[in-house]
Design a protein around this motif. Structure first.
Motif, mmCIF file in Angstrom:
data_model
loop_
_atom_site.group_PDB
_atom_site.id
_atom_site.type_symbol
_atom_site.label_atom_id
_atom_site.label_comp_id
_atom_site.label_asym_id
_atom_site.label_seq_id
_atom_site.Cartn_x
_atom_site.Cartn_y
_atom_site.Cartn_z
ATOM 1 N N UNK A 115 0.824 -1.193 0.000
ATOM 2 C CA UNK A 115 0.000 0.000 0.000
ATOM 3 C C UNK A 115 0.867 1.256 0.000
ATOM 4 N N UNK A 116 1.963 1.207 0.807
ATOM 5 C CA UNK A 116 2.851 2.363 0.802
ATOM 6 C C UNK A 116 3.548 2.509 -0.549
ATOM 7 N N UNK A 117 3.852 1.382 -1.194
ATOM 8 C CA UNK A 117 4.448 1.463 -2.536
ATOM 9 C C UNK A 117 3.497 2.198 -3.482
ATOM 10 N N UNK A 118 2.209 1.825 -3.428
ATOM 11 C CA UNK A 118 1.230 2.478 -4.308
ATOM 12 C C UNK A 118 1.206 3.981 -4.042
ATOM 13 N N UNK A 119 1.137 4.328 -2.732
ATOM 14 C CA UNK A 119 1.057 5.750 -2.394
ATOM 15 C C UNK A 119 2.299 6.508 -2.829
ATOM 16 N N UNK A 120 3.476 5.876 -2.636
ATOM 17 C CA UNK A 120 4.677 6.632 -2.985
ATOM 18 C C UNK A 120 4.835 6.740 -4.497
ATOM 19 N N UNK A 121 4.413 5.694 -5.234
ATOM 20 C CA UNK A 121 4.415 5.807 -6.695
ATOM 21 C C UNK A 121 3.552 6.995 -7.115
ATOM 22 N N UNK A 122 2.383 7.089 -6.477
ATOM 23 C CA UNK A 122 1.472 8.178 -6.831
ATOM 24 C C UNK A 122 2.111 9.528 -6.542
#
Lengths: 407, 407, 407
Positions: free
Chosen positions: B13-20
Motif C-alpha cells: 500500500x505504501x508502494x502504491x502511495x509513494x508511486x502516486x
C-alpha cells in the motif's frame, strides 16, 4: 388488508399515468409554437447527451445494485424514476429559461441539462435505497427535481454562479437532500440479513461504478464549450483517486485486504471534486492533488461517519452517498473558490467569491430543509411506508414466475 | 508469519502511495509551463480517447474474468494497473516527445497513446493471471511500461517505423513479455480445481470479448487521421475472423461442439492482424483474407501450443495470450511488410522494409529479454511470490463480508 | 446415429466456411476497382456505425438471453448470425446500389445500412429462439437477408418510399417473417421447465433492453442528415413508453406487481413506433402520444395475443416479437402516413400516401409468404430439426468443460 393494499398499488399506477398525462398536456402548451424550438445540429451535443444518458441508465442503475435481493428494483425503478424525472425536469428547465429569456434553448441542450439534474434525484434515492415503496420514490422524485430546478435557477440568475458550477451543485443537493430524507426513515437492524451484498451483486455494482467512472469526464464537460482541458483534468483526477482508493482501502481494513465498497466510493470521489474547478485548473498536478484529497476524504469519511456521526444522528445512509458525493462535492466547491481567489491574486474577497460561497451554503440549506420536509411527507400514513422488516426486498414489487421452479 | 505477511501487505500500500507521489511530483516539473500544454478541441480525439478507455476498463477487465474464483481481482486489479500505468506511461510519453521535439503533444492525444501503450501491460498480466500478488503486478507494470515506451521510442525515432505501426507492436511486446515472465513462474497442476471457469464467468468473459471486438476498429484507427478506411477494413476482418472462429472451433473439438475460449481468442485475432496494415489495404477482400488467416492461426496455434510447445518449454499461458495476441500480431506485422513490398512493386528489398522487419525482431527480442529478467526479479523472496496452491484465488486480497452469510 | 449426427455437425461447419469463401470471392469481384470505393470522413457516420453495431452485438445479444439454459447460444449465435449476415447484406446492398446508380456508396455508409438490415433477421430469430439448430439459423439468416434487401429495393426504387422509411420496415418484416417461420415449428409444452427465465437471466436480458433503449435514438436517426430533431422525438417517445410500461404492467398483472418482460417489450415499443415519423413530427407532444399509444398497444397486445390469438393460430412467439416489434411498427407506419396527410392538409389521398400504404402491405405480405416458405424449408429432414424435448438448451452446441466440476 390485502384488498386495501391492492387498491393502494393501483393508485400508484394511476398516479404514474396521470403524471404522464400532465407532462403531455404541459408540453402541448409549452412547445406549441414551432418557431421557439431550435435544433442545432452539432455532433458534440449529441455525444454529450449520449454519455449523460449512459451514465444515468447503466451507471447508476448498476451502481445501486449491490443489495442481494433488490436487483430488479435497483435497475427497474431507476429507469422509472429517470424517465419520469427527466420529463418533469425538461418542463421546469424550459419554463425557467422561457420566463427569463423569452425563448427556449436548443432542444437537445435542454434535454442534457434535464438529465444532468436527475443525478440529484438518483443520489438521494441511493441514500434511502430499499426503504421506499414506488409511490414514495415517485413523490420524492417530483418534489426534489422541482426544488432542485428552482434552487439552480436562483443560483444561476440571482447569485450569478456560472451555468456549469450551478449544475455541479447537483451532487451537493442530491447528497444532503437524501440524508435529510433518510433521517426520517427508521434504521434497519444492523444485522439485517437482507441488507447485504453477494459477490455477484458486488460485481454488478462494480460494473456500474466503472460505467460512471468512464463517463465522468463527459459529465463534467457536458456544459462546457472547450471540453478537452476539462476532460484531461477529470481523467487525471479520477486516475489518482482510484489509485488512492486502493491504497487507503488496504490501510484501513484489518488484514490489509481491499474492500469493494471503498473502491466504489473513492474512485468516483475524484471526479466529483474536480468537476467544479476543472475548467479553471491550469496545471495537471492540481487536478491530481484534488483527486488524491477527494479520495482520502471519501475513505476517511466513510470510516468516521459510519463509526461516529451516523450512530449519533441516527441516519442510515444506504449506499454511502454522503462520503461518495456529499463530502467530495463540498471539498470541490470550496477548492474551486480557492483556485479562483489564487488566480485573481486579490487578497480581498471580492463579490464573485462571496456569491459562490453563498451559493454553496444556499444549496446545502435548501437541500436539508426541503429534504426534511419531504421525509416527513413520505412517512405519512397516506403513502403506506413499508415496515422495517420488509426493507431491501424485491418481492413486494415484482412478479417472479420462476420462483416456483427453484431459484 | 501472519504479522510479517501483514507488514508486507502494508508495504504494497505504501508502494502504491509513494508511486502516486512520484507521479504527482514528476508532472509538477514536467507540466510546469502552461504554454507547452496544447489543447486541441477536435471531437474525433475525444471519441478516440473514450473508445480506447472503454476497451481498457471494460473490455480487458471482463475479458480476463473467466477464472471462477478470481473475478474481483480480474476487474479490480485491472483498474489499479491501468490507472497506475497510464500515469507512468503519460510521463514517459511526454518526456520522450519533449526530448525529441522540445514541446509536448496535445494533452488528450498523449493520453490516448499512453492508454494504448497500457495494452501491452494488460496482455502480459493476462499471461500470468492469478499467479502474481499485487506487489508483483505493480512492479511488472512499471517495468514493462517503461521498457515498452523506450522500445517504441527507438522504433519510431531510430528505425523510423510510422507512429501507428510502432504502436501496433503493443500486441507483440505484450504477448512475448508476458510469456517470458510466465516461464519463470511455477506451473499449476493441470487438475487444479480453481484454474477453471464456470458458465457464469465464461459469459462475463464473453461480454468483455464483445466489448473488445466492438471497439477494436476504434483502437486500430486511433492514431490515424483518415479513419474510415481503417475502420471499414478492421470491421470486415473482425467479421471474417469471428465466422472462421465458429467453424474451426467446431471442427477441432470432438462432437463438433463450440468452445467458448476458441471464440474469445479467434474472434479478436482478425483485429490484431489487420491493425498493422489497415491503412494500406486497398481492397476489402485483402482484409477479409487476413482476418480468415489470423483466425486459423489463432485456433491452430491454441491446439499446437497447448499440446506440443508449452509442455516442452514449461510455459503456462493463463489466458492464451500467445495465440490470441502474439501469433496474429507477428502475422499482421509480416503481412504489412509484404503488402508494402507488393504495392511499391520493387523486387529488391528496400530500406523501409528492412527497417520494418528489424523493428519486429527488435521488439520481440526486447520483450523476451526484459520479460525474462522481470520474471526473475518478480520471483525474488523480497516480493513474496505466492505458492502454487494459492494461485487463482481472490480471497487473499479482498474482503468478503458476505461470506459469513452464505455465498 | 451419433456418427450421422456428428457428420451433420461437420456439414454445418463446412457450410459456414464455404459461405465465407463465397463472400470473399464476391467482394473480390465487387470491390475490384478501387475508384468506386469512396471513403467519406465524417465523424457522424462513424458514430452512427458504432451505435448500430453496439445495438446489434450487445443489445440484441443480451435482450435474447432470458432463457435460463440458452445464454451461451443467445450471445454466441447472435454474434455468428450477425457477422455472417452483415457480409451478405453488404454485398446485396452494394450490388443493388451498383445496378441502379453505377457506383458504390461510401463504404461505412453501406456498412451501416447492412447492419441495420440485420435487425430484421435478429427479430425473426427471436421468434424461434431456442428451437432452431445452427444450420437452420444460418439458412434462415441468408434467405431472410436476401429477401429483405430485395423487398427494400422494391420499396425504395419502385414504390419510391424514402430510404429512411424503407429501412424502418425492418421491424415489420422481421416480426412477420419470424411469426410465419415460427408457425411451422412445433409448439413446446406450456409447462416446459426449460422454457423459463431465472432472475439472473432476466437481469441480463434487462441489461440488453437498456442497451437497445439507450441506442434507439441513434438507430432511428442513423440514415437521417438532420439528426437532432429525430433524436429528441425518439427520446421523448421512449421515455413516455417506459413510464406507460410500468403503469400498465402493474394494472394487468394480479397483485399489481410489475412483470419484467412487460417492461422489456413496452419500453422499446415507443422507439419502434416513432422511428417512422420522427423526422416529420413538429411538436414533441405528438412523439409523446405516439410513445404512449405504442406502449399501450404492446402490453394489451401481449395480453390478447397470448390468450386469444396464438392458441388459435398455434404460433408460439418465443420472445414476443409480435407485440414488441410487429404491432408498434404497423402502428408507427400508419401514424407516419396519417401525419403526412395532416401536414399536407389535402383531403384527397395523394399518390405518396397510397404508395406508402402499399409499401406497408407489400412488406408484410412478402414477409409472411417468404417466412412460411422458409419455415417449410427449415423443417425438411435434410436440416435435422431438433425435437421438441431438446428445445431451449445450450448443451447440444457448446462444450462445458466446467460441468464436471459442479455447476
Amino acid at each position: 388488508m390485502p384488498s386495501t393494499y391492492l387498491s393502494f398499488r393501483c393508485s400508484v399506477l394511476w398516479l404514474i399515468l396521470s403524471l404522464e398525462a400532465v407532462f403531455i398536456v404541459c408540453s402541448y402548451f409549452l412547445f406549441s409554437d414551432r418557431h421557439i424550438l431550435s435544433y442545432s445540429d452539432r455532433t458534440i451535443t449529441y455525444l454529450a447527451w449520449q454519455d449523460v444518458s449512459h451514465m444515468l441508465i447503466f451507471g447508476f442503475g448498476f451502481f445501486l445494485m449491490f443489495l442481494k435481493r433488490y436487483s430488479f428494483s435497483s435497475v427497474g425503478f431507476n429507469l422509472l424514476i429517470i424517465v419520469l424525472g427527466v420529463q418533469c425536469s425538461l418542463l421546469m428547465q424550459n419554463v425557467s429559461v422561457f420566463l427569463k429569456e423569452g425563448k427556449l434553448k436548443g432542444s437537445l441542450e435542454s434535454l442534457i441539462e434535464a438529465a444532468m439534474s436527475m443525478v440529484a434525484v438518483i443520489i438521494s434515492i441511493g441514500a434511502v435505497l430499499g426503504k421506499t415503496n414506488p409511490m414514495q420514490s415517485i413523490v420524492m422524485t417530483i418534489v426534489e427535481i422541482i426544488v432542485f430546478c428552482m434552487s439552480r435557477w436562483i443560483n444561476t440568475y440571482i447569485l450569478e454562479v456560472s451555468n456549469h458550477v450551478s449544475m455541479m451543485h447537483v451532487h451537493l443537493f442530491g447528497a444532503y437532500f437524501g440524508l435529510a430524507v433518510s433521517s426520517r426513515f427508521s434504521e434497519p437492524s444492523p444485522r439485517a440479513e437482507k441488507n447485504a451484498s453477494t459477490p455477484k451483486s458486488d460485481l454488478l455494482s462494480m460494473l456500474g461504478t466503472l460505467f460512471l467512472w468512464v463517463f465522468w469526464p463527459s459529465f463534467n464537460s457536458a456544459l462546457i464549450v472547450e471540453k478537452h482541458k476539462v476532460i484531461f483534468n477529470t481523467c487525471l483526477a479520477l486516475a489518482v483517486s482510484a489509485v488512492t482508493a486502493f491504497a487507503l482501502s488496504g490501510l484501513i481494513t484489518k488484514d490489509g485486504k481491499f474492500r469493494m465498497t471503498h473502491i466504489h466510493s473513492a474512485a468516483l470521489a475524484g471526479g466529483v471534486t474536480v468537476g467544479y474547478a476543472a475548467e479553471s485548473i491550469e496545471y495537471p498536478w492540481i487536478a491530481m492533488i484534488l483527486g488524491l484529497l477527494a479520495s482520502v476524504m471519501s475513505i476517511l469519511g466513510s470510516l468516521c461517519l459510519q463509526s461516529c456521526l451516523h450512530p449519533t444522528l441516527k441516519i442510515h445512509d444506504a449506499s454511502g452517498v454522503h462520503f461518495t458525493f456529499g463530502l467530495p462535492a463540498v471539498f470541490g466547491a470550496l477548492a474551486q473558490v480557492l483556485l479562483c481567489v489564487i488566480e485573481t491574486k486579490s487578497l480581498s474577497f471580492d463579490c464573485e467569491v462571496i456569491l459562490n460561497i453563498g451559493a454553496i451554503c444556499f444549496t446545502i440549506s435548501v437541500a436539508l430543509i426541503t429534504g426534511l420536509i419531504t421525509g416527513l411527507i413520505l412517512n405519512l400514513k397516506l403513502l403506506k411506508p413499508i415496515p422495517v422488516s420488509k426493507y431491501f426486498e424485491d418481492q413486494m414489487y415484482w412478479e417472479f414466475p420462476h420462483l416456483a421452479v427453484g431459484f
